[in-house]
Write a protein that holds these residues in place. Structure first.
Motif, PDB file in Angstrom:
ATOM      1  N   MET A 141       3.368   2.627  12.312  1.00 47.07           N
ATOM      2  CA  MET A 141       3.759   3.195  11.006  1.00 47.07           C
ATOM      3  C   MET A 141       3.523   4.447  10.494  1.00 47.07           C
ATOM      4  O   MET A 141       2.305   4.933  11.133  1.00 47.07           O
ATOM      5  N   CYS A 142       3.998   5.351   9.980  1.00 49.97           N
ATOM      6  CA  CYS A 142       3.507   6.817   9.788  1.00 49.97           C
ATOM      7  C   CYS A 142       3.258   6.793   8.500  1.00 49.97           C
ATOM      8  O   CYS A 142       3.227   5.946   7.818  1.00 49.97           O
TER       9      CYS A 142
ATOM     10  N   ARG B 139       3.239   7.721   4.451  1.00 48.07           N
ATOM     11  CA  ARG B 139       4.044   7.384   3.507  1.00 48.07           C
ATOM     12  C   ARG B 139       4.845   8.293   2.842  1.00 48.07           C
ATOM     13  O   ARG B 139       4.188   9.665   2.902  1.00 48.07           O
ATOM     14  N   ASP B 140       5.946   8.471   2.326  1.00 48.90           N
ATOM     15  CA  ASP B 140       7.117   9.339   1.770  1.00 48.90           C
ATOM     16  C   ASP B 140       7.280  10.311   2.967  1.00 48.90           C
ATOM     17  O   ASP B 140       8.027  11.440   2.781  1.00 48.90           O
ATOM     18  N   SER B 141       6.976  10.090   4.364  1.00 49.27           N
ATOM     19  CA  SER B 141       7.303  10.816   5.532  1.00 49.27           C
ATOM     20  C   SER B 141       8.578  10.248   6.020  1.00 49.27           C
ATOM     21  O   SER B 141       9.025   9.275   5.790  1.00 49.27           O
TER      22      SER B 141
ATOM     23  N   GLN C 252      11.367  -4.832   9.361  1.00 51.34           N
ATOM     24  CA  GLN C 252      11.209  -4.742   7.970  1.00 51.34           C
ATOM     25  C   GLN C 252      11.125  -5.923   7.372  1.00 51.34           C
ATOM     26  O   GLN C 252      12.088  -6.942   7.240  1.00 51.34           O
TER      27      GLN C 252
ATOM     28  N   PRO D  28      12.661   6.167   7.808  1.00 56.04           N
ATOM     29  CA  PRO D  28      11.377   6.188   6.772  1.00 56.04           C
ATOM     30  C   PRO D  28      10.088   6.035   7.603  1.00 56.04           C
ATOM     31  O   PRO D  28      10.217   5.152   8.593  1.00 56.04           O
ATOM     32  N   GLY D  29       9.075   6.743   7.530  1.00 57.01           N
ATOM     33  CA  GLY D  29       7.808   6.593   8.264  1.00 57.01           C
ATOM     34  C   GLY D  29       7.144   5.421   7.950  1.00 57.01           C
ATOM     35  O   GLY D  29       6.413   4.986   8.561  1.00 57.01           O
ATOM     36  N   THR D  30       7.608   4.763   7.019  1.00 54.46           N
ATOM     37  CA  THR D  30       7.006   3.363   6.559  1.00 54.46           C
ATOM     38  C   THR D  30       7.513   2.170   7.268  1.00 54.46           C
ATOM     39  O   THR D  30       7.114   1.056   7.347  1.00 54.46           O
TER      40      THR D  30
ATOM     41  N   GLU E  83       8.285  -0.038  10.179  1.00 56.78           N
ATOM     42  CA  GLU E  83       7.552  -0.296  11.531  1.00 56.78           C
ATOM     43  C   GLU E  83       8.440  -0.289  12.685  1.00 56.78           C
ATOM     44  O   GLU E  83       9.672  -0.752  12.602  1.00 56.78           O
TER      45      GLU E  83
ATOM     46  N   ASN F 272       7.379  14.002  12.894  1.00 55.01           N
ATOM     47  CA  ASN F 272       7.421  13.456  11.481  1.00 55.01           C
ATOM     48  C   ASN F 272       7.345  14.616  10.673  1.00 55.01           C
ATOM     49  O   ASN F 272       6.926  15.728  10.987  1.00 55.01           O
TER      50      ASN F 272
ATOM     51  N   LYS G 253       7.930  15.807   6.170  1.00 53.15           N
ATOM     52  CA  LYS G 253       7.890  15.326   4.615  1.00 53.15           C
ATOM     53  C   LYS G 253       8.405  16.566   3.858  1.00 53.15           C
ATOM     54  O   LYS G 253       7.798  17.696   4.183  1.00 53.15           O
TER      55      LYS G 253
END
Length: 75
Positions: A8-9, A11-13, A31, A49-51, A53, A71, A73
């Motif tokens: 997971m990267c 958040r918001d990225s 997810q 989304p970076g969130t 998995e 990545n 943002k």
């Protein structure tokens, strides 16, 4: 065997993956309790989304898999 860990990267990225050479090895997403796979082809660009998995499944061919992951943002 090599165990591929989920990632997971930030958040918001966003995550991008450009596939250059793809002899094998899907990308798997998770997810909540839902799992799904994508089978990329050369020239495909996946952005997600970076969130979310994700993990790359092993390349079982004798050829090299080439991909460029990044990545980003929005500021």
């Amino acid at each position: 065997s090599i165990r591929r860990q989920r990632q997971m990267c930030i958040r918001d990225s966003k995550v991008g993956v450009l596939y250059v050479q793809v002899p094998g090895g899907d990308i798997e997403f998770r997810q909540g309790g839902a799992y799904w796979r994508e089978t990329p082809k050369p020239g495909d660009l996946l952005v997600f989304p970076g969130t979310l998995e994700h993990r790359v499944l092993p390349n079982t061919s004798e050829q090299v898999r080439i991909s460029v992951a990044f990545n980003f943002k929005k500021r």
